[in-house]
Structure formats: C-alpha cells, structure tokens
Scaffold this motif. Structure first.
Motif, PDB file in Angstrom:
ATOM      1  N   TYR A 267       0.847  -1.213   0.000  1.00 23.88           N
ATOM      2  CA  TYR A 267       0.000   0.000   0.000  1.00 23.88           C
ATOM      3  C   TYR A 267       0.880   1.261   0.000  1.00 23.88           C
ATOM      4  O   TYR A 267       0.540   2.268  -0.622  1.00 23.88           O
ATOM      5  CB  TYR A 267      -0.953  -0.012   1.199  1.00 23.88           C
ATOM      6  CG  TYR A 267      -2.006  -1.091   1.069  1.00 23.88           C
ATOM      7  CD1 TYR A 267      -3.114  -0.905   0.251  1.00 23.88           C
ATOM      8  CD2 TYR A 267      -1.860  -2.318   1.706  1.00 23.88           C
ATOM      9  CE1 TYR A 267      -4.076  -1.905   0.091  1.00 23.88           C
ATOM     10  CE2 TYR A 267      -2.809  -3.330   1.559  1.00 23.88           C
ATOM     11  CZ  TYR A 267      -3.906  -3.110   0.749  1.00 23.88           C
ATOM     12  OH  TYR A 267      -4.847  -4.106   0.583  1.00 23.88           O
TER      13      TYR A 267
ATOM     14  N   ARG B 187      -4.610   7.691  12.133  1.00 26.20           N
ATOM     15  CA  ARG B 187      -4.435   6.564  11.200  1.00 26.20           C
ATOM     16  C   ARG B 187      -5.182   5.332  11.716  1.00 26.20           C
ATOM     17  O   ARG B 187      -5.856   4.642  10.953  1.00 26.20           O
ATOM     18  CB  ARG B 187      -2.939   6.272  11.009  1.00 26.20           C
ATOM     19  CG  ARG B 187      -2.652   5.160  10.037  1.00 26.20           C
ATOM     20  CD  ARG B 187      -1.638   5.553   8.988  1.00 26.20           C
ATOM     21  NE  ARG B 187      -0.289   5.678   9.517  1.00 26.20           N
ATOM     22  CZ  ARG B 187       0.629   4.727   9.399  1.00 26.20           C
ATOM     23  NH1 ARG B 187       0.343   3.598   8.800  1.00 26.20           N
ATOM     24  NH2 ARG B 187       1.839   4.927   9.857  1.00 26.20           N
TER      25      ARG B 187
ATOM     26  N   ASP C  54      -8.006   3.360   9.640  1.00 26.49           N
ATOM     27  CA  ASP C  54      -7.825   1.940   9.329  1.00 26.49           C
ATOM     28  C   ASP C  54      -8.916   1.064   9.974  1.00 26.49           C
ATOM     29  O   ASP C  54      -9.287   0.034   9.425  1.00 26.49           O
ATOM     30  CB  ASP C  54      -6.442   1.447   9.790  1.00 26.49           C
ATOM     31  CG  ASP C  54      -5.302   2.080   8.978  1.00 26.49           C
ATOM     32  OD1 ASP C  54      -5.585   2.668   7.915  1.00 26.49           O
ATOM     33  OD2 ASP C  54      -4.136   2.004   9.422  1.00 26.49           O
TER      34      ASP C  54
ATOM     35  N   GLY D  37       3.155   6.683   5.167  1.00 31.63           N
ATOM     36  CA  GLY D  37       2.225   5.811   5.888  1.00 31.63           C
ATOM     37  C   GLY D  37       0.806   6.363   5.821  1.00 31.63           C
ATOM     38  O   GLY D  37      -0.159   5.618   5.628  1.00 31.63           O
TER      39      GLY D  37
HETATM   40  O1   DC Z   1       1.734  -1.612   8.229  1.00 32.04           O
HETATM   41  P1   DC Z   1       2.017  -0.253   7.613  1.00 32.04           P
HETATM   42  O2   DC Z   1       2.068   0.838   8.625  1.00 32.04           O
HETATM   43  O3   DC Z   1       3.231  -0.276   6.735  1.00 32.04           O
HETATM   44  O4   DC Z   1       0.768   0.050   6.654  1.00 32.04           O
HETATM   45  C1   DC Z   1       0.592   1.295   6.011  1.00 32.04           C
HETATM   46  C2   DC Z   1      -0.881   1.522   5.751  1.00 32.04           C
HETATM   47  O5   DC Z   1      -1.350   0.563   4.796  1.00 32.04           O
HETATM   48  C3   DC Z   1      -1.782   1.361   6.968  1.00 32.04           C
HETATM   49  O6   DC Z   1      -2.046   2.599   7.610  1.00 32.04           O
HETATM   50  C4   DC Z   1      -3.049   0.766   6.434  1.00 32.04           C
HETATM   51  C5   DC Z   1      -2.644   0.099   5.158  1.00 32.04           C
HETATM   52  N1   DC Z   1      -2.644  -1.368   5.234  1.00 32.04           N
HETATM   53  C6   DC Z   1      -3.842  -2.002   5.035  1.00 32.04           C
HETATM   54  O7   DC Z   1      -4.867  -1.349   4.899  1.00 32.04           O
HETATM   55  N2   DC Z   1      -3.893  -3.361   5.008  1.00 32.04           N
HETATM   56  C7   DC Z   1      -2.789  -4.092   5.194  1.00 32.04           C
HETATM   57  N3   DC Z   1      -2.872  -5.408   5.153  1.00 32.04           N
HETATM   58  C8   DC Z   1      -1.555  -3.451   5.442  1.00 32.04           C
HETATM   59  C9   DC Z   1      -1.516  -2.077   5.465  1.00 32.04           C
END
Ligand code: DC
Length: 222
Positions: A39, A180, A184, A96
C-alpha cells in the motif's frame, strides 16, 4: 485452499508486528510478506504519477499493474518501484498516511488480493498487515493480533526517529497515530479488527523478546 502454512500478524501501526514477523520468518526459514509496503508503494506510485489519493478507478488500475519488486539484502527488505529503490522513502509518516488513504478504497484492495496470496510459497509464509487473518489468508494456521496503546506506539516511533537523527514531536506523533488507527479501523472494507480466531497480544508492557517467545510458542502447533 493451500496446505502451505501461514502465520498472520495483524495490528495497528507501530505495534512492532513488522519486526516480530521478520524475526519469526527468519527463525522458521519461511517467506515474509510486508503487506503494508504494498500500500505504501502504491501511494508512492500515485504521487509520482500525479494521481489523486482518492481516485479509486485509476488507483485500482495502477494497483493491478504495479511494478513492485521485493528482495532481501542482508536481511533488510529492499523495495523497488519501477526499478527505483524506494525502501527508505516509503517509511516516512507521510508515506504511511498516504498508504492508509489508498488502502481505504475497495477496488484497490481487491486488485491487490491475488498478488498478496501469491506470496504463499513453501515451506511457509509469515505476513503482517491489517487484514491478513480476516480477509487475505482466512485459513491461516496461526493468527496473532498485536497491539499496544497509541501512546506507547508513538513513544517507540519517537525513539526510532531520534536514533535516525530525525527530530519529531511526541504529541504530534500520538495524534497522527490515533488518526491513522481511526481511518484503518473505521473503513468499510477489511477494517483493522482481530480475526475471531486470532490471539490478541497487547505489547504495551512487553519487550520484543517476550512477544517473540509468545508467538514462536504458538507456531509450535503449526
Ligand atoms: O503496516 P504499515 O504501517 O506499513 O501500513 C501502512 C498503511 O497501509 C496502513 O495505515 C493501512 C494500510 N494497510 C492495510 O490497509 N492493510 C494491510 N494489510 C496493510 C496495510
């Protein structure tokens, strides 16, 4: 469905799931999928090609054709977008947040589903993200949901940034992390929630060693 074992570690940003997942993958000799990096790279590609982060049809098309390559260099994950090394660039708070925006779009998520499932290769896969145990690998053998309070996660992030010589503000980090988490967890597709059959571990008061031992013990049953 596949016989190849999968361990999923989901949780909010800064819970330590990436570090733990990589340690366990190394210990078991399994493959590792950092789904968040996908992502993050997509958001980076959107910025590079001047596509708005809420342009769902265009982003879904980019996701389906994303020229992304993961490799390992001395145990470090190297991420290339269209041949350029973006490993460091995608780790900023800004990247992020951009990732969290594109990840909220249903068409983007479905375009990336098969690509993530292709990482399930023998002898096994350890994967971390938000929906690994709920949506991408619902039949995973072992599922963990690793969490910690927003304050503890922000403090960890603050220390990491400081070690890299980057000054930051703790209260800004707490509000960014909380924002965030909210995006999410409240999105309508694949929100950040523990799978019903996941072990929920709160690492606020646990060191990395303790978390690692808990999870590796669970994997004994794989
Ligand atoms: O794990 P991370 O912080 O690198 O992920 C960055 C963003 O990507 C997080 O804020 C939400 C999205 N993400 C998601 O929606 N589904 C996933 N399986 C992994 C990350």
């Amino acid at each position: 469905m596949s016989n190849i074992p999968v361990l999923t570690i989901d949780g909010p940003s800064g819970s330590g799931k990436g570090t733990i997942a990589q340690l366990i993958a190394k210990k078991l000799g399994w493959h590792y999928l950092d789904s968040g990096a996908i992502y993050r790279v997509l958001a980076q590609a959107a910025i590079k090609h001047h596509v708005e982060l809420d342009n769902e049809p265009e982003l879904a098309q980019m996701a389906a054709q994303l020229d992304l390559v993961f490799s390992l260099d001395n145990d470090q994950l190297v991420v290339k977008l269209e041949g350029d090394d973006v490993s460091h660039q995608i780790r900023s708070e800004q990247a992020g947040n951009a990732a969290s925006k594109v990840a909220a779009l249903a068409l983007v998520r479905s375009a990336l589903l098969e690509r993530q499932r292709q990482f399930r290769q023998a002898p096994g896969l350890v994967t971390d993200g938000r929906d690994m145990g709920t949506v991408v690998f619902p039949d995973a053998n072992t599922k963990v949901f690793l969490t910690a309070s927003a304050k503890v996660r922000a403090e960890r992030r603050y220390k990491q940034l400081k070690q890299k010589g980057i000054e930051s503000n703790l209260s800004d980090l707490i509000s960014e992390i909380s924002e965030r988490d909210k995006r999410d967890s409240q999105r309508s597709v694949a929100p950040l929630i523990p799978a019903e059959d996941a072990l929920v571990l709160d690492s606020s008061e646990m060191g990395i060693e303790t978390v690692y031992r808990h999870i590796i013990t669970l994997c004994g049953d794989v």
